[in-house]
Design an enzyme around this catalytic site. Structure first.
Site, PDB file in Angstrom:
ATOM      1  CB  SER A  79     -66.788 -85.691 -44.993  1.00 17.01           C
ATOM      2  OG  SER A  79     -67.409 -86.769 -44.345  1.00 17.01           O
ATOM      3  CG  HIS A 136     -69.012 -83.022 -41.083  1.00 13.82           C
ATOM      4  ND1 HIS A 136     -69.787 -83.219 -42.211  1.00 13.82           N
ATOM      5  CD2 HIS A 136     -68.058 -83.990 -41.124  1.00 13.82           C
ATOM      6  CE1 HIS A 136     -69.328 -84.257 -42.886  1.00 13.82           C
ATOM      7  NE2 HIS A 136     -68.278 -84.747 -42.252  1.00 13.82           N
ATOM      8  CG  ASP A 164     -72.368 -80.975 -42.988  1.00 15.13           C
ATOM      9  OD1 ASP A 164     -71.790 -80.227 -42.182  1.00 15.13           O
ATOM     10  OD2 ASP A 164     -71.887 -82.070 -43.357  1.00 15.13           O
TER      11      ASP A 164
END
Length: 384
Positions: A233, A128, A158
């Site tokens: 992230s 993402h 992901d």
């Protein structure tokens, strides 16, 4: 003239005699201030011992050893942690009069983190972070910047792998730890660039393992209380030995309480399998044996001799079908590991690669038998 000199001489002699008399009076008992009843002796001022040098410390201090272990782990991996900057485009409606508008394209800047996992310039991050990016840039810990390209990604976990061309020899890539051996309660260290603050370090613990929070199609998260925020992230979650045990993926927190929440990371064993598959083939090949599994539930365990898992579907022309497996077959263990639900089975299978073999302890013909099956690539887009 002579008379004037005589008068001056007499004056000087008088002053000398007066001075002598005063000195004699002061030397008499009780005549000095320090000998009087009202006299208070001054407090002695000790000699200053200020020194800029530190005092000697004890040879062993548990808190200091812990602190040094954290700092050593961070120092070991810091040069392998990178910032990932992206530029994306999105179409929005721009109003120009009541009830009317036009579609325009806006450029959006994004930022995340990643880990160098190979000296050839491969970087592991979250998908993402780069999803939809038209431009990707890697920023090293020393501030140097290089363009990067996506090698491939896996939507179910992901995860994504990037590739850049190093301008100089890289420091040792991130070392993978064994996430299966990580214990709840162990120290966990998160490194990344939250809110564009590059190379930020937070320390917490492993709160739990095997978490499923309905964020991704397939989840087997490591839960941690190490602070993770926007920009973390894709960054690494490491242990006190500086080994990668997870890839920071998501955080659950209230919007008004930034920095307070529960964070989740993809386990390193799964991330390593996915990254290796992407580097070699450009995508992740999900392994399977040709059947699906289902948790039996407590009230049905007696029907399957206490087994917590049964085979729910068997597909034609697959390893499971060729081995003669059927639906409602009880599963007790996989690769010698007892399984209590379908997620235990998935975890073991998904930590393997296509072509490897896996052993099932099943209830066949009224007795427990072990069957070995070779893993094939799942023919669909995503498994779950």
């Amino acid at each position: 003239m002579m008379e004037r000199k005589r008068l001056i001489l007499i004056g000087v002699c008088g002053l000398m005699v007066a001075s002598a008399l005063i000195s004699a009076i002061r030397r008499q008992p009780g005549s000095r201030p320090e000998e009087s009843a009202e006299y208070v002796a001054p407090v002695p001022v000790p000699e200053s011992r200020f020194s800029p040098r530190q005092r000697p410390v004890a040879e062993y201090n548990a808190a200091r050893s812990f602190s040094e272990a954290i700092a050593d782990a961070v120092e070991k991996v810091m040069c392998s942690v990178v910032v990932i900057r992206t530029e994306k485009q999105q179409q929005v409606i721009q109003p120009f009069m009541p009830g009317w508008g036009r579609i325009v394209t806006e450029d959006l800047a994004g930022e995340g983190s990643g880990s160098i996992i190979d000296e050839r310039g491969y970087v592991l991050t979250s998908w993402h972070v780069i999803d939809g990016a038209k431009w990707i840039e890697i920023v090293m810990n020393d501030g140097s910047k290089m363009p990067a390209q996506e090698v491939g990604h896996d939507q179910a976990t992901d995860l994504a792998v990037l590739k850049f061309e190093p301008k100089q020899p890289l420091c040792p890539p991130m070392e993978f730890g064994d996430s299966d051996k990580v214990r709840v309660g162990e120290v966990a260290i998160a490194i990344g660039s939250p809110f564009s603050l590059q190379s930020s370090v937070t320390v917490g613990h492993i709160s739990q393992k095997g978490r499923r929070v309905q964020i991704l199609p397939y989840e087997d998260f490591i839960q941690t209380d190490a602070a993770i925020n926007e920009g973390n992230s894709g960054g690494p979650l490491i242990d006190v030995d500086g080994r990668l045990i997870g890839v920071n993926a998501a955080v659950k927190t209230e919007a008004e309480k930034k920095g307070v929440g529960i964070a989740f990371a993809v386990p390193s064993n799964l991330a390593m399998r996915v990254a290796k598959s992407i580097i070699e083939t450009g995508k992740h090949e999900w392994p399977w044996v040709g059947c699906f599994f289902q948790t039996t539930g407590a009230k049905y365990k007696d029907l399957f001799e206490g087994a917590g898992v049964v085979i729910s579907d068997v597909f034609r022309d697959t390893p499971a079908a060729r081995a003669g497996l059927q639906t409602a077959t009880a599963v007790f263990a996989v690769d010698g590991i007892s399984v209590k639900d379908e997620y235990d089975v998935k975890r073991i299978i998904f930590n393997k690669t296509v072509g490897e073999k896996v052993r099932f302890l099943l209830l066949l013909g009224g007795e427990r038998r072990e069957v070995e099956l070779e893993l094939e690539e799942f023919p669909g887009i995503t498994l779950y």
